[in-house]
Enzyme design. Sequence first.
Site: not given
Length: 407
Positions: A241, A265, A372
Amino acid sequence: MSVFPKVSLRPEVENYLKEIFTNQEIVSLSKQEAEEKFETLLNHLAHPPSFTTVRVNTHLAAVQHVKNLLLDELQKQFSELNIPVIEHPDLPDILLIPVIGPRKDIKKQQCEAIVGAQCGNAVLRGAHIYVPGIVSASKFMKVGDVVSVYSDIKGKCKKGAKEFDGEKIFLGNGISELSRKEIFNGLPELKGIGIRMTEPIYLSPSFDNVLPSYLFLQNLPSAVVTHVLNPQPGEKILDMCAAPGGKTTHIASLMHDQGEVIALDKISNKVEKIKQNALLLGLNSIKAFCFDGTKALKLDMTKDPSGAPPFLPESFDRILLDAPCSGMGQRPNMACTWTLKEVTSYQPLQRKLFTVAVQLLKPGGVLVYSTCTITLAENEEQVAWALKTYPCLQLQPQAFCNITLRA
């Protein structure tokens, strides 16, 4: 006293996170200590990190040379300040620039501009304000005015409003490059800088076109991930990704551009950005494809000589799965309007990607899973699930804070 409040979340989302961080079966702190630590976390999320992090493109230049060039650039931007550039003690290609703030002696102006929350977050990291980010401006704002800039963290300000009395956070002062009339005249081609920040609350350097072939602006955790992956020259590596290509180009750089880095992607314009970054940084080992990572495993055993996805099982020495996630750990983030359903929606997709990654990994290969975000469901729970589901995987100790798995 803090300039900003803690990150603004929907009550249901804040309660969901609080239950995780104060769960006595998980944390070793007392309930009061855990609650205090959670509040501290929410406050930190609203603020930028203490350092701006840049990665040196060691494929084209030595760290010391780039450091000297960067010091010259900082002197141009902040002629009255002596801002250092610090080499990271553990990551040899990372440079750190201290962020100064929050500054509390900035005088607020009568002329105001309101920007959206995402634009406001960028301003806190040193960005100027581009026209699309401006939501509102005082009716008398003209070119050259000193303007106080505020972030509309709740998204309540109407586009083109002449004043706004809702909840807003002061970001600092800037000089208007365009008048209010020019900004809101309805012409879509206006995309340049609308307000040039001169007195931001947090003083960070602007990296607009600064040493673009030598430096890559990258959050520190993002740079750590690639060092944990530890790519070696000659290997075949998959970034599942990959957009916008920060980690992809870092992988190629650490490999001395020797080997093969496959970047996937599923959004075409993001793939183009990966290719642009690779070209800008002079990296030739990267091949970027517009392809859904969940479908990257080839079901028949015929090999495609072009090297395009999908791929045969056990094709890669190392795989980076920096999975799509709720992004709850990104800083600064003064407001998140997501519902609990949205925040908790990523786990199934992450597991699909994980399943494909395990099958594409060579025996003895390394798989790094990173996000994240700060949710248990997307981090520790996913690792526990993977170890239980795939006995071939072993959790490996490493000096940093992401998760490394070995087949």
